[in-house]
Design an enzyme around this catalytic site. Structure first.
Site, PDB file in Angstrom:
ATOM      1  N   ASN A 212      30.312  42.293  23.931  1.00  0.00           N
ATOM      2  CA  ASN A 212      28.868  42.285  24.232  1.00  0.00           C
ATOM      3  C   ASN A 212      28.659  42.051  25.721  1.00  0.00           C
ATOM      4  O   ASN A 212      29.613  41.889  26.472  1.00  0.00           O
ATOM      5  CB  ASN A 212      28.138  41.254  23.365  1.00  0.00           C
ATOM      6  CG  ASN A 212      28.601  39.834  23.646  1.00  0.00           C
ATOM      7  OD1 ASN A 212      28.511  39.362  24.771  1.00  0.00           O
ATOM      8  ND2 ASN A 212      29.129  39.174  22.628  1.00  0.00           N
ATOM      9  N   LYS A 291      47.619  51.466  17.486  1.00  0.00           N
ATOM     10  CA  LYS A 291      46.454  52.187  18.007  1.00  0.00           C
ATOM     11  C   LYS A 291      45.987  53.240  16.997  1.00  0.00           C
ATOM     12  O   LYS A 291      46.805  54.001  16.476  1.00  0.00           O
ATOM     13  CB  LYS A 291      46.848  52.851  19.333  1.00  0.00           C
ATOM     14  CG  LYS A 291      45.673  53.497  20.032  1.00  0.00           C
ATOM     15  CD  LYS A 291      46.096  54.171  21.323  1.00  0.00           C
ATOM     16  CE  LYS A 291      44.952  54.992  21.866  1.00  0.00           C
ATOM     17  NZ  LYS A 291      45.378  55.925  22.877  1.00  0.00           N
ATOM     18  N   LYS A 340      15.973  29.570  14.103  1.00  0.00           N
ATOM     19  CA  LYS A 340      17.370  29.212  14.409  1.00  0.00           C
ATOM     20  C   LYS A 340      17.533  27.696  14.521  1.00  0.00           C
ATOM     21  O   LYS A 340      18.534  27.134  14.076  1.00  0.00           O
ATOM     22  CB  LYS A 340      17.825  29.877  15.714  1.00  0.00           C
ATOM     23  CG  LYS A 340      18.225  31.321  15.469  1.00  0.00           C
ATOM     24  CD  LYS A 340      18.624  32.069  16.705  1.00  0.00           C
ATOM     25  CE  LYS A 340      18.678  33.544  16.325  1.00  0.00           C
ATOM     26  NZ  LYS A 340      18.865  34.437  17.441  1.00  0.00           N
ATOM     27  N   LYS A 344      20.126  26.073  11.938  1.00  0.00           N
ATOM     28  CA  LYS A 344      21.370  25.522  12.475  1.00  0.00           C
ATOM     29  C   LYS A 344      21.290  24.008  12.676  1.00  0.00           C
ATOM     30  O   LYS A 344      22.244  23.394  13.145  1.00  0.00           O
ATOM     31  CB  LYS A 344      21.711  26.220  13.797  1.00  0.00           C
ATOM     32  CG  LYS A 344      21.811  27.742  13.647  1.00  0.00           C
ATOM     33  CD  LYS A 344      22.356  28.426  14.886  1.00  0.00           C
ATOM     34  CE  LYS A 344      22.291  29.943  14.707  1.00  0.00           C
ATOM     35  NZ  LYS A 344      23.332  30.653  15.429  1.00  0.00           N
TER      36      LYS A 344
END
Ligand code: CTP
Length: 400
Positions: A212, A291, A340, A344
């Site tokens: 990311n 691979k 959240k 959490k």
């Protein structure tokens, strides 16, 4: 940096290493951040770089001799030594380390080093064999024992042509290492801050991964702020564009599961845990061991969920520990952040907008809000990541 260095009196001792020219950049940065710099050049430094350069950069007269005709020799070095918030010796040769370790006072710099009560930071620069020599290492050990600080040296090509450990660390890092020593805020002294930062790489096969865009800039800013406030800092980081600050303990990992393990094993000793990493929510269920070759047919990857690191830290938290998460959102910022926080069981969530020009991955600024239990929301203006980090630690201080 301005916040930390503004109006601080810094004695910049320059000794006779080829790296003396790099001290000009250190002087220039310190002045840019608002510090008042008194340059002091030893006799050998003067052979390598001119006092006029330092005078132009700092606006202060460079001290080059103990008995300068225009100063009062009895008073001047004591006055500077008393006023200083920091003695920064950069570059520091093997010779100055030896003289300081043995308490010699045969020039202005060594005399004032004995007279000062300010913190002393050495940035060594010398040939690798000189640095490794037992005499130099013993001098460094003596100076450390007396509370002196060191930054570097780095490995690399040395002026003598050899490659090894002995290069003065780069000027930006020297200044970064100096910051906690002049900082007026020390409220996190004795505390341990554990930060996750950067991205994760979840392997698809030995050459490919899912990643990311996290740059690691927010994690870096948090770590620096914690250091400057006196904390011991551990950064568990995945790949990032920027390295954690000098002085932080760095634990490098790649996958979310490695990050989870690294955090879990350090949780017990942490007082503050901050999840700034963009943790990979999913990993490839069974990564290929060789691979994957093109076959012309579509490829399907089955993804499986990764552990939630910050939620796990919150679930195990001991009394007094503060656990803070981030919520990077592209829409309905505050709603998602509140959800959240509850899911959490965090003490605080920093909701930050991503995908906007002045807020998000890779940007130096953020549009953020603090979300606390009971939907208590504090919206912040667009701040630099450094400013946001400072505001966050102010807020955490209220929670502790
Ligand atoms: N986080 C974590 N472990 C995960 C996922 C997220 O520790 N597996 C942490 C992040 O570091 C951040 C907070 O949880 O502090 C929120 O992360 P974010 O990616 O915004 O939320 P997610 O829980 O992943 O939810 P979603 O992707 O659905 O928005």
């Amino acid at each position: 940096m301005r916040r930390i260095f503004s109006s601080k009196e810094i004695v910049l001792g320059v000794t006779g290493s080829i790296a003396a020219y790099k001290a000009c950049e250190i002087a220039s940065r310190l002045v840019e951040y608002g510090a008042r710099v008194t340059p002091v050049l030893t006799a050998s430094a003067v052979q390598l770089v001119g006092p006029a350069t330092f005078e132009a950069l700092t606006g202060n007269r460079a001290i080059t001799r103990l008995f300068d005709p225009i100063q009062n020799p009895d008073i001047e070095h004591i006055a500077v030594a008393t006023r200083a918030h920091l003695f920064l010796i950069a570059p520091a040769t093997a010779n100055i380390l030896a003289r300081a370790a043995h308490g010699l006072a045969d020039d202005w710099l060594t005399t004032t080093l004995l007279a000062t009560r300010a913190p002393v930071l050495f940035a060594p620069a010398m040939n690798a064999n000189m640095y490794a020599h037992p005499a130099t290492q013993a001098n460094i050990a003596t100076l450390r024992e007396r509370g002196c600080h060191f930054v570097g040296p780095a490995a690399g090509r040395l002026a003598c042509g050899a490659v090894g450990v002995g290069r003065m660390i780069d000027p930006a890092t020297v200044v970064e290492a100096a910051a906690p020593l002049v900082s007026a805020r020390r409220e996190l002294a004795g505390r341990h801050v554990l930060i996750t930062s950067g991205s994760n790489r979840e392997p698809i096969d030995p050459v490919r991964f899912i990643g990311n865009r996290s740059s690691g800039r927010m994690g870096r800013a948090l770590a620096f702020e914690a250091l400057v406030r006196g904390a011991r800092v551990t950064v568990v980081t995945g790949p990032a564009d920027v390295a954690p600050p000098y002085g932080a303990e760095v634990v490098g990992i790649e996958t979310a599961r490695e990050m989870a393990e690294a955090v879990q094993s350090r949780l017990e000793h942490a007082d503050i845990v901050i999840g700034a990493a963009a943790v990979a929510d999913y990993r490839v269920e069974s990564a290929a061991s060789a691979k994957i070759k093109k076959s012309g047919a579509p490829v399907t990857l089955t993804l499986t969920e990764n552990p939630d690191i910050i939620a796990d830290a919150a679930a195990r938290r001991r009394p007094g520990q503060v656990v803070v998460g981030f919520a990077a959102e592209t829409e309905r910022l505050l709603d998602h952040a509140c959800e959240k926080l509850e899911r959490k069981k965090l003490d605080l969530v920093v909701a930050n907008a991503v995908g906007e020009e002045d807020s998000g991955f890779g940007s130096d600024t953020v549009r953020a809000a603090f979300v606390a239990p009971g939907r208590r929301i504090e919206e912040l203006s667009v701040l630099t990541k450094a400013e946001l980090a400072a505001r966050l630690f102010d807020r955490i201080a209220e929670l502790m």
